[in-house]
Design a protein around this motif. Structure first.
Motif, short mmCIF file in Angstrom:
data_model
loop_
_atom_site.label_atom_id
_atom_site.label_comp_id
_atom_site.label_asym_id
_atom_site.label_seq_id
_atom_site.Cartn_x
_atom_site.Cartn_y
_atom_site.Cartn_z
N VAL B 23 0.95 -1.73 -0.10
CA VAL B 23 -0.13 -0.03 0.08
C VAL B 23 0.73 1.21 -0.33
O VAL B 23 0.32 2.03 -0.61
CB VAL B 23 -1.02 0.27 1.10
N ALA B 27 1.05 4.23 -2.84
CA ALA B 27 0.51 5.20 -3.13
C ALA B 27 1.28 5.86 -3.10
O ALA B 27 0.51 7.10 -3.66
CB ALA B 27 -0.16 5.30 -1.60
N ALA B 66 -3.20 0.13 -5.15
CA ALA B 66 -2.61 1.21 -4.63
C ALA B 66 -2.23 2.85 -5.10
O ALA B 66 -2.33 3.55 -4.72
CB ALA B 66 -2.35 1.60 -2.83
N GLY B 367 -6.41 -2.18 1.52
CA GLY B 367 -6.48 -1.22 0.88
C GLY B 367 -7.43 0.20 2.05
O GLY B 367 -6.99 1.08 1.12
N GLY B 370 -5.47 2.24 3.03
CA GLY B 370 -4.82 2.92 2.55
C GLY B 370 -5.85 4.13 2.56
O GLY B 370 -4.86 5.16 2.03
#
Lengths: 319, 489
Positions: B23, B27, B66, B367, B370
């Motif tokens: 994640v 991201a 992500a 998720g 995240g």
């Protein structure tokens, strides 16, 4: 007064000695000119782990990729010659400057030790019509221009291995067509899909496909048979005077103090002779070839000239 | 039963850790799934093979998901596979529907991933055999289809879109020419030998240019970067998924198949799925904030991961850069990837499949964590968020190859992106040109080397022909039907 000075000088001398012998005093970087996860990277990381254990300072691998190896080799060669930047040099140091990709030559390094050599193989699909290399070569002679070879980019090592082999067998390199790919793995995809006829690449890179019976090796371009495939003949046995393959070793920038080079050479030779190194290399299908510093340098020098000839033959020579 | 071994802590714990890591990496723009896997692999040499492979799978599935988070909130794709998410996802977020877009992303990623894994489990061998039929001729047409998406991305502004796509194509020609070994447009700069790195270019175009844009608007720096409070609305999410279940299914099937092709991965899968959706659904809202535009690419890129493992397990051939690393690691574990792995290491393969399914379930809570964390971050003042984004733009482009040169590349593309935005030139076509330029050019030229200059095989090979006919139909039929229906009236 004089005594004081003498003591100081002595002290300084002792400290200098201690300095040199005290290598390494801080973490050491090993530059790997190829991507994380690849064969060269795995070898670099193994050596880094073992060197950390042996010399008591962390050895860390930094991947400096790009330019067909030129970026990493240059970064390693132009680092400070203090023993704190090592480079895992590969064969490309002897070929890329001839192709005009870099000004860097093998002379920019001092060589510590070679640890690996992987011969090229002549690999065909399992159901290919040729049973021996002789069948294949005769077929090529009878049908020039018909067959497609692959293995890496144009002018890459496996292309050069093919050119050298055909030339040594008295066949024009133009009698087959080279299909450029980005490496051995996509070339093997092409081979198994039936889109090219022959792949010349490192035996180590095709171990999975050969062992699972999807592909066959007709020959190895080495002086001796490969321990994993003792049934596959060498080119020399077949009367073709040609050996080719990739190799890897450790080098430092030119001008690195000889005490440090000695420490590194001894440590790496010791690692390369260990059982754990042998099992590591076997698990990866890599061949072991140990050459000490001076011998390694002579070898690289000889390689540099040998590949120049082949590059000229293939029309890749730039200067 | 060995199947339940995967629920033991020595597998489950590393798996969860790798997913959290995934994640984070996904991201952050510039840190890619491939990088995550390359970092994880050396750690796994000391574990059981199944734990190591579980970590790789966990990190790759979560990172690909992500990547959509920053794409939706900030229009900065977290990984190359999230390139398509900057379109409708970001548009929805602008309308205050960012949480809906991300909830859809999350569930469709998990469902798409699951479909990919199920296909991997059930029909690997025949699918892998079919994928091997694809060679340069077919990849060429696939690339052309992807490029035709530039038309969709520049709707209403054809000339500017064309300009942007052409510039992308032009930049893609920099570097060593694979067919001749000649360095093109490199001006003896070693760093340019492999061409302009795609990831720094993408971070610059979308990340840095966004920073420049927002900082040039003085008034907004005090506001939070994204004003919306992220709240999950499961009912609405599921209603959308149910209404667009075929979009999801199409995306997952296209994704798995593209993934299974050794020459294409999750990034291409997302674009092709977006293109397929555009042509099948005729949704006029696509590109302006349509939920279809979110579902199609996100289910495709996660499904593609399952797909990439198909040639890897069946032939021992990598489906993308991640599986290329995994194949190397398998040798270290003492496994021989290839057709025999299904018989020789049957337990391991079974456990691997179980892990892959388990990941899709775990993806939902991980998720969500995240999304929540990222949304807290973007609710900070714009000035803070943009500072952090700039730092990550620099770190991300440097980390790719440990190269300062790539940081410069990122800055240059940041300026290009900023200027293009000011001139209202769309950026997405340029990215398409950059990604697919090499695919199209190399496959065309290598194909011609194979045929000694003969173009015919591009049209006469069965799969090539099918792809060609499909592209022609897609480009010609809609305008034709439009003219005919007009005549009737």
């Amino acid at each position: 007064m004089v005594r004081k000075a003498l003591v100081l000088v002595l002290l300084a001398a002792v400290m200098l000695l201690a300095f040199a012998a005290n290598y390494p005093r801080k973490p050491v970087t090993i530059i790997c000119p190829w991507g994380a996860g690849g064969g060269t990277d795995r070898l670099a990381r193994f050596l880094a782990d073992e060197l950390s254990k042996k010399l008591g300072q962390p050895f860390t691998v930094v991947n400096r990729t790009g330019g067909g190896g030129a970026v990493g080799h240059a970064a390693g060669a132009y680092a400070a010659p203090d023993g704190y930047t090592l480079t895992l040099v590969t064969l490309e140091i002897a070929t890329m400057h001839w192709m005009g990709l870099t000004d860097l030559t093998f002379e920019a390094f001092d060589y510590i030790a070679q640890v690996n050599e992987d011969p090229a193989g002549v690999i065909v699909k399992a159901d290919a019509p040729w049973k021996t290399l002789e069948d294949l070569l005769n077929d090529i002679k009878a049908n020039p221009g018909k067959y497609l070879f692959s293995g890496t980019a144009a002018g890459g090592i496996w292309d050069l291995a093919r050119i050298g082999m055909l030339d040594a067998a008295g066949i024009s390199p133009d009698a087959v067509t080279w299909v450029p790919t980005t490496g051995a793995a996509p070339a093997l995809v092409e081979l198994l899909g039936g889109h090219v006829h022959v792949v010349t690449c490192s035996i180590a890179e095709a171990v999975s496909q050969i062992q699972s019976g999807q592909a066959r090796a007709l020959a190895v371009m080495a002086d001796e048979r490969h321990p994993m495939f003792p049934d596959v003949p060498t080119l020399k046995e077949l009367g073709i005077n040609w050996s080719a393959g990739t190799w890897r070793g450790v080098a430092v920038p030119k001008g690195t103090p000889s005490e440090i080079k000695k420490i590194l050479e001894d440590a790496i030779i010791e690692i390369a002779s260990s059982e754990s190194f042998k099992s590591f290399m076997q698990a990866n299908g890599f061949g072991i070839k140990i050459r000490r510093g001076q011998e390694f340098y002579e070898f690289v020098k000889q390689q540099d000239q040998a590949w120049k000839k082949v590059l000229e033959l293939g029309g890749y020579l730039q200067k | 039963m060995q199947l339940f071994d995967v629920l033991k802590p020595d597998v489950l714990f590393p798996l969860l850790l790798s997913m959290l890591f995934g994640v984070f990496v996904g991201a952050i723009p510039g840190l890619t799934a491939t990088m995550a896997v390359a970092l994880i692999i050396p750690l796994t040499y000391y574990m059981k093979p199944v734990a190591g492979l579980a970590m790789v799978l966990g990190a790759s599935f979560t990172a690909i998901f992500a990547g959509d988070i920053p794409a939706t909130f900030l229009r900065i794709p977290g990984t190359p596979a999230s390139g398509a998410a900057i379109l409708d996802g970001f548009e929805l977020s602008k309308k205050g529907k960012g949480s809906l877009a991300l909830m859809l992303d999350l569930f469709c990623s998990a469902l798409g991933g699951l479909i990919g894994v199920v296909i991997l489990i059930t029909v690997s061998p025949p699918l892998a055999k079919f994928a091997l039929q694809f060679t340069h001729f077919e990849y060429f047409w696939l690339g052309i289809f992807g490029l035709s998406m530039a038309a969709v991305l520049s709707r209403g502004n054809t000339i500017k879109g064309l300009l942007s796509a052409t510039l992308g194509l032009l930049i893609s020609t920099i570097g060593i020419d694979v067919t001749t070994g000649y360095p093109r447009f490199t001006f003896n700069v070693t760093e340019l030998m492999d061409g302009v790195s795609f990831i720094p270019a993408m971070i610059g175009l979308f990340g840095l240019s966004e920073v420049l844009k927002r900082t040039s608007e003085k008034s907004r720096l005090q506001l939070s970067a994204v004003s919306e409070v992220v709240r999950p609305n499961l009912k609405e999410t599921f209603a959308h998924i149910w209404n667009h279940k075929f979009t999801l299914l199409r995306g997952a099937l296209v994704g798995t198949f593209i993934g299974a092709l050794p020459g294409a991965g999750a990034d291409v899968a997302a674009w092709v799925s977006y293109g397929v959706e555009k042509n099948v659904s005729k949704d006029e809202e696509l590109g302006k904030g349509s939920v279809r535009g979110v579902i199609a690419p996100t289910s495709a890129n996660n499904a593609a991961i399952g797909g990439t493992w198909i040639p890897a397990l069946v032939f021992g051939l990598p489906g993308d850069s991640i599986t290329a690393i995994v194949l190397g690691a398998m040798l270290m574990y003492g496994l021989r990837p290839g057709p025999m792995i299904f018989t020789q290491s049957r337990d391991l393969v079974t456990q691997l499949f179980a892990v892959a399914v388990l990941i899709q379930i775990l993806l939902i809570p991980v998720g969500w964590l995240g999304i929540k964390a990222f949304s807290l971050f973007v609710r900070l003042k714009t000035s803070l968020v943009m500072t952090a984004v700039t730092i990550f733009c620099i770190i991300g482009s440097y980390a790719l190859r440990n190269s300062v040169f790539d940081v410069y590349v990122m800055f240059v593309f940041g300026l290009i992106g900023y200027v293009f935005e000011k001139l209202r030139i769309p950026l997405a076509p340029m990215i398409l040109g950059l990604i697919l330029g090499r695919t199209v050019e190399d496959n065309l030229r290598v194909g011609l080397i194979k045929t000694k200059g003969n173009f015919l095989p591009f049209l006469t090979r069965p799969i090539s022909l099918a792809l060609f006919v499909m592209i022609v139909l897609v480009l010609i039929v809609p305008p034709l039907t439009k003219t005919f229906s007009k005549k009737k009236v």
